[in-house]
Design a protein around this motif. Sequence first.
Motif, PDB file in Angstrom:
ATOM      1  N   PRO A 137      29.914  50.480 -31.643  1.00 24.63           N
ATOM      2  CA  PRO A 137      31.275  49.962 -31.820  1.00 24.63           C
ATOM      3  C   PRO A 137      31.320  48.578 -32.445  1.00 24.63           C
ATOM      4  N   GLY A 138      30.251  47.802 -32.296  1.00 26.36           N
ATOM      5  CA  GLY A 138      30.238  46.455 -32.849  1.00 26.36           C
ATOM      6  C   GLY A 138      29.002  45.699 -32.426  1.00 26.36           C
ATOM      7  N   HIS A 139      29.005  44.400 -32.720  1.00 26.08           N
ATOM      8  CA  HIS A 139      27.880  43.531 -32.386  1.00 26.08           C
ATOM      9  C   HIS A 139      27.532  43.581 -30.900  1.00 26.08           C
ATOM     10  N   THR A 140      28.554  43.520 -30.045  1.00 21.78           N
ATOM     11  CA  THR A 140      28.331  43.403 -28.606  1.00 21.78           C
ATOM     12  C   THR A 140      27.457  44.533 -28.095  1.00 21.78           C
ATOM     13  N   GLU A 141      27.847  45.757 -28.430  1.00 16.13           N
ATOM     14  CA  GLU A 141      27.110  46.922 -27.949  1.00 16.13           C
ATOM     15  C   GLU A 141      25.751  47.050 -28.629  1.00 16.13           C
ATOM     16  N   LEU A 142      25.684  46.671 -29.890  1.00 17.89           N
ATOM     17  CA  LEU A 142      24.423  46.722 -30.625  1.00 17.89           C
ATOM     18  C   LEU A 142      23.406  45.764 -30.023  1.00 17.89           C
ATOM     19  N   LEU A 143      23.824  44.546 -29.732  1.00 14.61           N
ATOM     20  CA  LEU A 143      22.920  43.562 -29.141  1.00 14.61           C
ATOM     21  C   LEU A 143      22.477  43.979 -27.746  1.00 14.61           C
ATOM     22  N   ALA A 144      23.370  44.597 -26.988  1.00 12.10           N
ATOM     23  CA  ALA A 144      22.987  45.098 -25.664  1.00 12.10           C
ATOM     24  C   ALA A 144      21.875  46.133 -25.787  1.00 12.10           C
ATOM     25  N   THR A 168      36.192  46.596 -24.040  1.00 13.93           N
ATOM     26  CA  THR A 168      36.347  46.059 -25.401  1.00 13.93           C
ATOM     27  C   THR A 168      36.685  47.159 -26.399  1.00 13.93           C
ATOM     28  N   HIS A 169      35.681  47.691 -27.064  1.00 10.89           N
ATOM     29  CA  HIS A 169      35.928  48.557 -28.215  1.00 10.89           C
ATOM     30  C   HIS A 169      36.054  50.023 -27.818  1.00 10.89           C
ATOM     31  N   ILE A 170      37.085  50.319 -27.034  1.00 11.08           N
ATOM     32  CA  ILE A 170      37.431  51.698 -26.708  1.00 11.08           C
ATOM     33  C   ILE A 170      38.951  51.804 -26.713  1.00 11.08           C
ATOM     34  N   GLY A 171      39.455  53.021 -26.838  1.00  8.25           N
ATOM     35  CA  GLY A 171      40.895  53.229 -26.855  1.00  8.25           C
ATOM     36  C   GLY A 171      41.548  52.812 -25.550  1.00  8.25           C
ATOM     37  N   LEU A 172      42.838  52.572 -25.607  1.00  8.75           N
ATOM     38  CA  LEU A 172      43.552  52.044 -24.443  1.00  8.75           C
ATOM     39  C   LEU A 172      43.512  53.008 -23.264  1.00  8.75           C
ATOM     40  N   ILE A 173      43.726  54.293 -23.515  1.00  7.75           N
ATOM     41  CA  ILE A 173      43.680  55.270 -22.421  1.00  7.75           C
ATOM     42  C   ILE A 173      42.292  55.291 -21.800  1.00  7.75           C
ATOM     43  N   ASP A 174      41.251  55.240 -22.638  1.00 11.10           N
ATOM     44  CA  ASP A 174      39.879  55.224 -22.134  1.00 11.10           C
ATOM     45  C   ASP A 174      39.583  53.937 -21.376  1.00 11.10           C
ATOM     46  N   ALA A 175      40.159  52.834 -21.837  1.00  9.21           N
ATOM     47  CA  ALA A 175      39.941  51.555 -21.167  1.00  9.21           C
ATOM     48  C   ALA A 175      40.495  51.581 -19.745  1.00  9.21           C
ATOM     49  N   VAL A 176      41.707  52.074 -19.590  1.00  5.21           N
ATOM     50  CA  VAL A 176      42.316  52.142 -18.252  1.00  5.21           C
ATOM     51  C   VAL A 176      41.477  53.028 -17.340  1.00  5.21           C
TER      52      VAL A 176
END
Length: 334
Positions: A137-144, A168-176
């Motif tokens: 999804p982005g830098h954050t997940e890649l670095l992890a 962070t980088h997930i849809g709103l329904i998935d985030a909740v």
Amino acid sequence: MSTPPTIAVTMGDGAGIGPEIVVRALLDPEVTDSAHCVVVGDARRLRTAAGIVGLEADVVAVDGVADAEYTPGRINVIDLGMLPEDLPFGQLSAVAGDAAYHYIRVASELAMAGDVQAICTAPLNKEALHAGGHVFPGHTELLAKLTDTPEVSMMLSTPRVKVIHVTTHIGLIDAVAKIEPGLVERTIRRGHRALVDAGVSHPRIGVCGINPHAGENGLFGHGEEESKVNPGVEVCRADGIDVHGALPADTLFFLAGRGDYDLVVAMYHDQGHGPVKVLGLEAGVNVTVGLPVIRTSVDHGTAFDIAGKGIADHRSMVEALRLAREMAPEPVAS
């Protein structure tokens, strides 16, 4: 005098504004006077960028950090040489996405080996990254993934407010659906530790609700604040952390902006990013909290619409390098 920390600066997507802002920032006296920087990227692209922005730069390819020299006007580059000379600016490129991944990979290896004390990243393009064969999804997940870290948090830092995100980088329904007391608790603890490490001895932390008005006692939503957020807050408070919530997000950001809170815990991406970006992209810095290495980044994207035009604002890159310098541990003498 102590030796300045060494920062690995990744060039980001070579088709975006990364090369331009890296060149501008690394020739800025605020950066050159206080840190040693080594770019992981493409030397030829940086020379092209220097010409675009109208700056004289001595871009020198080096084999490793030990070969870098820090003199005025010089930019040291660990040159992976993955970009074609005719790569157009402002266009999605799988080649540039693949190269951006490898810049991060090499910088992570340098940091984990102790060769650099921090990583500072220019923006990558998620679609290009995926097209290059790296589905993150982005830098954050890649670095992890690269540092074998099971869970990290994204924190945005500005002079007026700091925000850490539960999701962070997930849809709103998935985030909740993903939010639960343990994740809220761990995010609060990571944010608290990051601020303490940065010199805030007793951080005051406010936690956003999920629903408007933080649910207003069950009027909005389905009790998410009581079931998902508040239990995590209460565990942290019982351990002595000065944390409050769940609070209405709109009010909380106002209070944090005037100095009542040192850190806001946002539940999802746009809840935290929106207020920070209103304050100005040039002031925002993205910090990945929970990694075994220090990582900061600009808080903006690749800006394909202006890439290659020499007008990109480099102030967020300067701020990201400044924060990386402040957070970096002292280099270990060899």
